[in-house]
Design an enzyme around this catalytic site. Sequence first.
Site, mmCIF file in Angstrom:
data_model
loop_
_atom_site.group_PDB
_atom_site.id
_atom_site.type_symbol
_atom_site.label_atom_id
_atom_site.label_comp_id
_atom_site.label_asym_id
_atom_site.label_seq_id
_atom_site.Cartn_x
_atom_site.Cartn_y
_atom_site.Cartn_z
ATOM 1 N N HIS A 113 4.380 -28.982 11.739
ATOM 2 C CA HIS A 113 3.353 -29.928 11.282
ATOM 3 C C HIS A 113 2.927 -30.764 12.481
ATOM 4 O O HIS A 113 3.779 -31.297 13.196
ATOM 5 C CB HIS A 113 3.961 -30.803 10.186
ATOM 6 C CG HIS A 113 2.988 -31.674 9.461
ATOM 7 N ND1 HIS A 113 2.296 -32.699 10.074
ATOM 8 C CD2 HIS A 113 2.591 -31.679 8.160
ATOM 9 C CE1 HIS A 113 1.524 -33.293 9.172
ATOM 10 N NE2 HIS A 113 1.681 -32.690 8.012
ATOM 11 N N ARG A 127 -5.211 -37.947 9.062
ATOM 12 C CA ARG A 127 -6.282 -37.249 9.800
ATOM 13 C C ARG A 127 -7.424 -36.896 8.850
ATOM 14 O O ARG A 127 -8.586 -36.953 9.218
ATOM 15 C CB ARG A 127 -5.723 -35.982 10.471
ATOM 16 C CG ARG A 127 -4.999 -36.270 11.766
ATOM 17 C CD ARG A 127 -4.389 -35.021 12.361
ATOM 18 N NE ARG A 127 -3.263 -34.553 11.591
ATOM 19 C CZ ARG A 127 -3.083 -33.318 11.171
ATOM 20 N NH1 ARG A 127 -3.964 -32.384 11.452
ATOM 21 N NH2 ARG A 127 -2.011 -32.990 10.479
HETATM 22 O O1 MEZ Z 1 1.630 -29.662 2.077
HETATM 23 C C1 MEZ Z 1 2.073 -30.389 2.964
HETATM 24 O O2 MEZ Z 1 2.752 -29.957 3.892
HETATM 25 C C2 MEZ Z 1 1.733 -31.842 2.955
HETATM 26 C C3 MEZ Z 1 1.063 -32.343 1.744
HETATM 27 C C4 MEZ Z 1 2.033 -32.571 4.026
HETATM 28 C C5 MEZ Z 1 1.359 -33.809 4.451
HETATM 29 O O3 MEZ Z 1 0.924 -33.856 5.593
HETATM 30 O O4 MEZ Z 1 1.249 -34.764 3.692
#
Ligand code: MEZ
Length: 526
Positions: A313, A333
């Site tokens: 992420h 974002r």
């Molecule tokens: O689905 C995801 O990984 C999620 C909702 C993460 C986020 O950035 O909030």
Amino acid sequence: MEIHQLQQPVHSTREERRKQTLPKYSPAERDELIKKFHPDHRESAYRPIKFGPNAGELTVHELAALLEGDSPVPADLDLTPMHAVDILVLGGGGAGCAAALHAHAAGANVLLATKLRLGDSNTVMAQGGMQIAVTREDSPVQHFLDTLKGGHMQNDHELLKLMVEEGPGVAKWLLGLGVLFDRDPDGNLHVKKGGGSSKPRLVTCSDYTGLEIMRVLKDEVLNQKIPILEFTAAVELLSDEHGACTGAVLRDLDNNRFVVVAAKAVVMATGGIGRLHIQGFPTSNHYGATGDGLALAYRMGARLLQIDTFQYHPTGAVYPEQLAGALVTEGIRSEGGHLVNGKGERFVNELDTRDVVSSCIIRECEEGRGVRTMAGRVGVWLDTPLLELEQGAGTLQKHFPAMVRQYQRYGIDIVNDPVLIYPTLHYQNGGVRIDVNSESEVQNLFVAGETSGGLHGRNRLMGNSLLDLMVFGKRAGVTAGGRSKSMPQGALTLEHLKRFRAEGVKRGVSSGVSSPMVLPEYAKKA
Ligand code: MEZ
């Protein structure tokens, strides 16, 4: 340099950046960036698996060791069951609770076993929303296409079709159970846009969507009086003479004793793999995310899919040190937060897909445009104060209360100061191969949620995980629960484990790794 001094370029370039629009990369540029900078493409991080259903395929060292590792269960364990049920659900997160509730509703006698407490799971870590095509301007077809594009066209089409089509029904079910999704002033579900999506499609509960869903699911499991074993980890599955799944061996973490459960079918919903800290990455995952289900299903003979691809992420916290790896939701974002390097420059369209955005952050840091903390970590800035400028004072507190508080605990005020971020290990894109009813290649072994694979292709879109859990948790529960009524309990044996061990010996593998891991390595050293 003090953190406030390092933040200066973000403040001094804000007005200029507000006028900028960054184009998205072309498909060729995206591919090139990913190949050059995404951790999935670091050859030295991978090796072939030595034996088992995926022998010869590449995966990361950490997962290969786990798959080839040895079960803690002795071959001569007394398999007299302490519990005999129709359906054993392994895992107390979103997929596990959904499966348990639907199996129970189908009339099955269900036992839910979970390694930590009910609800301790990656579900609660999904902050920014759940993708469901609920507006007139949107459609399941559009959702399908966005997801396919985000997944580099490698998604299982059948699974994906079901997920997007069943989304609206999931929203209805959750609303009926009492989930408090955000609403527009006129009372309709409020939707937000996520990275890689062509339409606003995220239904949300501020920035604690997964937590709110889990609150309600937990309550419902308790209301329905579904029996639960907490702090009880699955360490082996059981098979009959045909190789079908017939139950599991659990370990009671309070006293270390084995607990044998006979079940007509098992639903495995044991979640993700972040606590393996692949390639040394910090993780946004909960403490129990050690990939247990992958190892258990693998030695039963279930094939795994796309286990060479993981999601990093883009925005994991870098500073303060106590938060390293913690999620900073993509929602920031989505609402206009800029990513800014150490020189005060934007370097990527923030709403590109996660693999592209993460690759660009890594590029900035590797090429010397990152910001280094006193603890030696490196990252780039996420300009949170910009949201207050663009959308009015109080925006962060209103839409991201959990994030404001997460930082406030360490004396950081994200309303006035940007936060330092770097990609964090967030999700396992692949997993156990399943069919449309969540059944693995092993009969009566159902797999739902992050442990399963195929649906998301090589890059999951934000918010599709929460929907995945609900759709395939339900399909597993309904199918397993319905089937169990007309099915006798199969024999309880460890024949699959004997075969797996023999194959390991034949291939000369003796890794010395105990598998599943159950708790992260550092928990055992503490
Ligand atoms: O689905 C995801 O990984 C999620 C909702 C993460 C986020 O950035 O909030």
